[in-house]
Design a protein around this motif. Sequence first.
Motif, PDB file in Angstrom:
ATOM      1  N   SER A  16       0.840  -1.205   0.000  1.00  0.00           N
ATOM      2  CA  SER A  16       0.000   0.000   0.000  1.00  0.00           C
ATOM      3  C   SER A  16       0.870   1.248   0.000  1.00  0.00           C
ATOM      4  CB  SER A  16      -0.955  -0.008   1.193  1.00  0.00           C
ATOM      5  OG  SER A  16      -0.227  -0.113   2.375  1.00  0.00           O
ATOM      6  N   LEU A  17       1.979   1.211   0.749  1.00  0.00           N
ATOM      7  CA  LEU A  17       2.881   2.368   0.741  1.00  0.00           C
ATOM      8  C   LEU A  17       3.461   2.574  -0.659  1.00  0.00           C
ATOM      9  CD1 LEU A  17       4.821   2.100   4.108  1.00  0.00           C
ATOM     10  CD2 LEU A  17       3.110   3.762   3.433  1.00  0.00           C
ATOM     11  N   ALA A  18       3.829   1.458  -1.302  1.00  0.00           N
ATOM     12  CA  ALA A  18       4.376   1.569  -2.647  1.00  0.00           C
ATOM     13  C   ALA A  18       3.359   2.210  -3.577  1.00  0.00           C
ATOM     14  CB  ALA A  18       4.764   0.188  -3.163  1.00  0.00           C
ATOM     15  N   ILE A  19       2.089   1.786  -3.434  1.00  0.00           N
ATOM     16  CA  ILE A  19       1.051   2.335  -4.313  1.00  0.00           C
ATOM     17  C   ILE A  19       0.866   3.824  -4.046  1.00  0.00           C
ATOM     18  CG2 ILE A  19      -1.404   2.259  -4.819  1.00  0.00           C
ATOM     19  CD1 ILE A  19      -1.323  -0.735  -4.393  1.00  0.00           C
ATOM     20  N   LEU A  20       0.870   4.182  -2.775  1.00  0.00           N
ATOM     21  CA  LEU A  20       0.710   5.607  -2.438  1.00  0.00           C
ATOM     22  C   LEU A  20       1.877   6.409  -2.997  1.00  0.00           C
ATOM     23  CD1 LEU A  20      -0.536   5.311   1.227  1.00  0.00           C
ATOM     24  CD2 LEU A  20      -1.859   5.876  -0.789  1.00  0.00           C
ATOM     25  N   LEU A  21       3.084   5.861  -2.840  1.00  0.00           N
ATOM     26  CA  LEU A  21       4.258   6.543  -3.376  1.00  0.00           C
ATOM     27  C   LEU A  21       4.128   6.724  -4.888  1.00  0.00           C
ATOM     28  CD1 LEU A  21       7.453   5.155  -1.616  1.00  0.00           C
ATOM     29  CD2 LEU A  21       6.865   7.530  -2.035  1.00  0.00           C
ATOM     30  N   MET A  22       3.660   5.660  -5.544  1.00  0.00           N
ATOM     31  CA  MET A  22       3.485   5.753  -6.993  1.00  0.00           C
ATOM     32  C   MET A  22       2.508   6.847  -7.345  1.00  0.00           C
ATOM     33  SD  MET A  22       3.126   1.851  -8.106  1.00  0.00           S
ATOM     34  CE  MET A  22       4.372   0.669  -7.746  1.00  0.00           C
ATOM     35  N   PHE A  23       1.412   6.889  -6.598  1.00  0.00           N
ATOM     36  CA  PHE A  23       0.403   7.885  -6.941  1.00  0.00           C
ATOM     37  C   PHE A  23       0.953   9.294  -6.756  1.00  0.00           C
ATOM     38  CE2 PHE A  23      -3.350  10.519  -6.108  1.00  0.00           C
ATOM     39  CZ  PHE A  23      -4.008  10.279  -7.303  1.00  0.00           C
ATOM     40  N   THR A  24       1.701   9.514  -5.656  1.00  0.00           N
ATOM     41  CA  THR A  24       2.235  10.865  -5.452  1.00  0.00           C
ATOM     42  C   THR A  24       3.316  11.173  -6.475  1.00  0.00           C
ATOM     43  OG1 THR A  24       3.678   9.918  -3.796  1.00  0.00           O
ATOM     44  CG2 THR A  24       1.730  11.061  -2.998  1.00  0.00           C
ATOM     45  N   THR A  25       4.058  10.156  -6.906  1.00  0.00           N
ATOM     46  CA  THR A  25       5.151  10.419  -7.831  1.00  0.00           C
ATOM     47  C   THR A  25       4.664  10.528  -9.273  1.00  0.00           C
ATOM     48  OG1 THR A  25       6.444   9.032  -6.371  1.00  0.00           O
ATOM     49  CG2 THR A  25       7.487   9.720  -8.414  1.00  0.00           C
ATOM     50  N   PHE A  26       3.833   9.558  -9.670  1.00  0.00           N
ATOM     51  CA  PHE A  26       3.449   9.506 -11.074  1.00  0.00           C
ATOM     52  C   PHE A  26       2.023   9.978 -11.321  1.00  0.00           C
ATOM     53  CE2 PHE A  26       6.310   5.860 -10.217  1.00  0.00           C
ATOM     54  CZ  PHE A  26       7.431   6.359 -10.835  1.00  0.00           C
ATOM     55  N   GLY A  27       1.240  10.155 -10.260  1.00  0.00           N
ATOM     56  CA  GLY A  27      -0.135  10.608 -10.441  1.00  0.00           C
ATOM     57  C   GLY A  27      -1.058   9.523 -10.954  1.00  0.00           C
TER      58      GLY A  27
END
Lengths: 322, 99, 628
Positions: free
Chosen positions: C181-192
């Motif tokens: 879940s952290l990875a997904i959140l990071l992805m969303f903040t990084t790549f939108g």
Amino acid sequence: MSTLTTLAAETSTSTGEAVQFWVLAPLAVVGALCTVLLRRAVHSALCLAGTMVILALFYLANGAYFLGVVQIVVYTGAVMMLFLFVLMLVGVSATDSLKETLTGQRWLAAACGLGLGILLLSGIAQASAGSFTGLAEANADGNVHGLAALLFTRYVVAFEITGILLTIAAIGATLLTHRQRIERNKTQREQAEERVRKGTQVTPLPAPGVYARHNAVDLPGLLPDGTPSELTVNATLRARGQVREVHAEALAGVAALEEHTARYHGQRRPKRAVTAPRGAAVTGGAEEPPATQTTQAAAGEDGAGSTGDAAAASRDAEEARK
Amino acid sequence: MNPENYLYLAALLFTLGACGVLLRRNAIVVFMCIELMLNAANLLLVTFSRMHGNLEGQIMAFFVMVVAAAEVVVGLAIIVMVYRSRHSASVDDASLMKL
Amino acid sequence: MIGLLVAAPLLGAALLLLGGRRLDRVGHWLGLAASAASLVFALVLFTDLLGKDGEERSLHQHLFSWVPVADFRADVAFQLDQLSMTFVLLITSVGTLIHLYSVGYMEHDERRRRFFGYLNLFLAAMLLLVLADNYLLLYVGWEGVGLASYLLIGFWQHKPSAATAAKKAFVVNRVGDVGLSLAILLMFTTFGSFSFTHVFAGVDGASEATLTGIGLMLLLAACGKSAQVPLQSWLGDAMEGPTPVSALIHAATMVTAGVYLVTRSGVVFDAAPDAQTVVITVGAVTLLFGAIVGCAKDDIKKALAGSTMSQIGYMMLAAGLGPLGYVFAIMHLVTHGFFKAGLFLGAGSVMHGMNDEVDMRRYGGLRKHMPITFATFGLAYLAIIGFPYLSGFFSKDEIIYAGFAKGGNEGWLLGGVMLLGAALTAYYMTRIMLMTFFGEKRWQPDEAGHEPHPHESPLVMTVPMLILAVGSVAAGFVFDSGERFVKWLEPVTGLAHGDSPVSHGEVSIAATVVMLLGVGGAYLQYGRREVPAVAPAGRLLTRAARRDLLQDDFNHVAFVQTGNYLTRGLVYLDHKLVDGMVNGTAAAFGGLSGRLRRVQNGFARSYAVSMFGGTALLVAATLLMRAV
């Protein structure tokens, strides 16, 4: 009136007004002081009435003729009389002891009053109210006309509302003081039966002071042995502590009179102390009767009038019993 | 005479009335002191009326009188009621709400 | 069509779980049918893909927008490319075989319908996981797998050990899920976005630190699901579930999810060398860890579990090598899927005939009683130890070669570790083989006095084993001939060759030699000598390995006790500090109110004083303002 008009119309005060002020103002202050300080409420009320009359004069002097008259008629005449009525209703001479019960209240009150007074006075002193415009123009058609013109035009709504307020106040006062009787009034017979059943005083209370020198209502009557009876004085007076003491001379007079009577009857009795117990006061009774009968007997001995009353009362009671 | 004297007098009467309210225990006397304060205010209004040369002040004083009359009626009725139930007209006796 | 892949088992699960008792009689066939239908769809799609060119072998299906909120777009959309297809085929084929096997294995269980419902749910979740075209949907499948595994491991919930094992698996998986879940959140903040396309397209523009963070979080997730060090502890206990479940978890579904995640996110890992290094380290450590544990266990299933851990370590290591190893990681995954499923089904068959006895020291000489099981188990055994020209030989050699191809000292180190692992694999697998099927019979009556009567399992169980044995034997050869598998996957994962200091042939020879060494060692210890019915005390390493190399003790000290102390500390703080503050405030207000209450004395005149005092203050303030 015309002189008054001209007086108020002027933009500065005349000498006459100054004289009037300096004579009446101290009186008003004294009246107010007396209102606050006199112990008896009636005195307070009367002093206040005086202050109000003086204020009415000041109103007149200031060109408020209508208000001056209203002040006298309504305030002094109606309101203050209402106060007096209520005072009479509640208890005329319920004196207010000036001893303070709340700790520190007096000092706080003095501080507040003094502070407020000083502040108000200094405030007025700061204000630049040096001169009058005068009411000559406003009162041109007469004061009452002027007031009426304002009252029924600009202030008509407020006027109507105060009318409603007065109505509501009247109705409210009626409602507040009105007591609805829930149960039937007791008949005389029922009352009498109740008293007998309870064993309280069946006969009427003994009459007050027979050997009085003034208004006898506040002097207690004496029992056969010469003791003053509290019962003989009105309960209200007793509650207020206004019962007067019977002088030692009077007591001695009673003793002398009794002795004289006894000698007249040819009977010798031992001299009794004034402080003798009541039970010993029985005349020629073999057995000790109850206290009420003693009182009755005492009343019988004390005077013919009261004996008659007592006899009538006991007759009433007996009839009631039948 | 300085017309401000009326104002001083009014302030003095007002203060005396206030002291009376604070010091007296008889409800009726307290009431009378309140009336005194109202009257002082009335004197003030009347004086101002004359100072400014219009009758508004007198109108106000008039209303004060009317309201004071209404107040007296209701207030006295309440005092009578209280006296009836508690046999006392002392304002301190009506402190049932305290602890 | 792609949706149907997931829908079939999902529908089966819904039917079986909601259908109630009236489905009890046909439930298992229904579950099997759902799984088989999925397999059929997969085969149809596979032929469809084969008909296209290499680069175009990708199908997309957009079902609906799940959460459309401004910039946040979560779609339910599927992507079927070569990688997904490989997994789908493995999952559905092995899954269907296990379903078939379960029909026999669970015959006497009164909750069989429910069991098949859970199996279908497991398949559906896993298919969703590998078919999702974005990380959020993948997460849904990921959690579904976790849920299904929990339900299945704890299927025999009447046993406290099973219930505990299920909870343990669930909790350990949660730790990994936090990573995902952290990875997904990071992805969303990084790549939108978190669709594969957008994320992979945006990798070039992202900072390496961010990518390393994402990679490490993904690795944490993979560790949880694939039972890699340090989140490996649940796998051994998961053996409490019915044996088909173990087979399913180890061969086709759960543990492969981690490898899939790393391979799928290859673009991210390629751009984050540090994360890759960590992946390799984790893989290497787990490889040895699992092998050592596998050598010491007497419980046949737990020994196999150690083996799985070790083999997944190989795959993880290969996946960490980047394009050098992705293809071979997946290849090993597929071959491993076949032979590990075969091994577990064989173990299940043995247990089935031995009154659910799991201790290998109570077996012995079973080859005469269970010829088919012996044959299939033996073939799978030969495949896993890397016997030449069986499937494990091809896939494992390729991974070892890829390790050497990493180059430099690292390459030698990795190659050495993997060769050591290969030797250990041969050792523990031979040990299992010898203890179970060779030697004298060592079984005894159980507590109830039932003498076990080893017998061959029914046809419904042996057929899947036979099919899997064929797969174990042939898969490697089929994949390797003409480099078919490499060509198939290359468009998705990419391929690199590196510069290996040793040649393919040398690696193969070395692997075969170490394999023979391992087999020989095991034979010396267990074949020539009598196996004691009670395990000897053993040396320190053996004892530690029997305790899973102290993994639970470590967890207990590191997390449970620390957590307890932390909790106690927090409780103490809460009592003293927080409660103290709150109670203190309340007490202060109470005291203050008690004092202030005195002001409310009920005397109207006191109130009047405060009124007049206030008025005086107001007047004073007004005058003061005017004066100023």
